[in-house]
Design a protein around this motif. Sequence first.
Motif: not given
Length: 691
Positions: A142-143, A175-177, A181-183
């Motif tokens: 995420v960072v 989408s990756l971000f 975050l969703g996880g």
Amino acid sequence: MQVPLQTVTRPTFWQIGHVGEAVFYYLAAVTILVFLVGVYRRVRGYTRGTEDPFDRLTDLPGRILDGAKIVTSNEKQFDRDLVGGLMHAFIMWGFLTLLIATIILTVDVDIYRPLTGGESFFVGDFYLSYSFVVDAMGLLFVVGLGVAIYRRYAAQTERLWGKHTDREDHLFLWSLFLLGLGGYLIEGVRILAFDFPSHEQVSFVGYFVGTVLATAGLGADAATELYPITWWSHALLAFWFVAWLPYGKPFHMLSSYANVVTRDEKAGVRLPGVPADAAPEDIGPSHIEDFSWKQLLDQDACTKCGRCSSVCPANASGRPLDPRDVILDLKAYREDHDAGRAEDVPIVADGGTSVIDAATMESCMACMACMDACPVEIEHLTSFTDMNRRLTESGQMDTNVQEAMMGIFQEGNTFGNPQRSRPDWVEDLDFEVPDARDESVEYLWYVGDYPSYDDRNKKIARALARVLEAADVDYGILYEDEQTAGNDVRRVGEEGLFETLVEENAAAIDACDYDSIVCTDPHAYNTFKNEYPEFETPEWDAEDVRHYTQLVEDLVTAGRLRVPSTLDYTVTYHDPCHLGRYNGEYEAPRELVRETGCDLHEMPRNRADSYCCGGGGGGLWMDVDEEEKPSEERIREALEDTEAGDAVEKFVVACPMCMTMYEDGRKTGGYEDDIDVVGATELLAEALTAE
């Protein structure tokens, strides 16, 4: 909430239900099917390309391991960009960790438990270790994506934007971000719903998210109700991303690794030949299918990162070349053509009627900075040379380059001067230069065109002759039997003339009795060393060819030449592309400069990151419009950006073409009174004379 350590775990399909679980597996199967169909279509597309001239799959296990080392170390991403390297490493290793974590969970739920009658290994210490590692690496993920978002949108990093930037670039990043975050959101909601079990503190990011949600007023019951929504949102986004992967920008996650595995380590340094039976209309690409399968893979491997664009001297000087755009223009045309959105047009031609314009290819300096900077081993120069061959065969070569080629065809040199005048430079020496055609020599010295015909570079040749005499070296030259080596002849697309030069130069050299070939010009050094041995005619190997700085440095090391440290100039040294980036020789010229006593200061862009003089790839023969000549920029850099600044007195080169370009840049840039351009041999000769 305390739970016995040996039983701690988390439910996999909590609050999803049996119907939801069935739907999940159905969607997973559809996703995998769509993914595999996409990959199959990609691979099938490569089979439309021609066979590659080089064997790309020899020692495949070794290639796979070496490719894995390059990719997982992120070594290419760190070149010239520490922040970018760290960012990509965080994203890649975070993504791989999350992928492995998903695979582990799949193995436990769908393989291990059915085989053991319900027993799970996803408990106790394993679960706690798993949770900690996944949280930690997910945070890096995420960072890294946060830094990528900042660089693209806030910092507006120039090389990340271009004519091919489109919504899929934004979609890929966001989408990756959101997956990252969703996880954590799912994890935080679950931990809150279970009233913060103490063992879940190992999931420190998820625990923090749960704490934030609780502080914001979300209770355990509400979290329980919210959990299926967050779970399905994350699952559907993940399914969509995996299904999309072969069809858009995410495919580089696969194609880049394949490109690294199938790379040619000498790409650009040596170029593929043309089949002996090839008709003129078959030389160079006329249609997209005329590119080799590896060149098509190159196009798909491009990540649009712009590293090649940012180091290209042609692009920086305002010429109509952006290496990234050439690769992506070809890819876009192929995709549009396959989809029926584009009609057949020439791949490369003059006048704006083709995919790539002739002026774009003529702008390339063959410096290979783009290939050195590319993190996925795209072989730009191979495709560029093929397109130059098409221009040559279709009669669309630059007029000035045509004149140079005619001079070589008629007289064996780019000046078009009589061959009998080639050795005239020796007349001003007070000793005789041996004739290698008449006597055995240890070193056969290939002088080259510019040291033979150009007045400024004749001084380089005479200085080297004096150095060799001072070291009592057994050497000789070919006199009028020497012809242009052909390195740049090949790179402007004149393959037929190059092959003729190989045959005639090899015949002249092999008729002599010698141990090693020594070249003044790095361009000749490269082609004698790396390209001539690919043909059947020459009798020498790559190890038999040396650049003069390598020979002289060995003479100094062996004590055969003592260079007194009598000079006190403040100098900087320019790494020529064909000696440095092409062949990895950086230290020999520097050692020679230091031997003279000069105070050597490095250019900011040095060694493999050196900036081209603008003379390669036929640039020396062309008259092009430029916002600022590469040679002018380089002289400015020497006087303003080195540690010594304007105290630099001499700009040292080890290439005759560089000498020509920088003498011109010194004049046109207004630096004639500020700095001198000198050859490394001239410093050596001056030091010897001063003694």
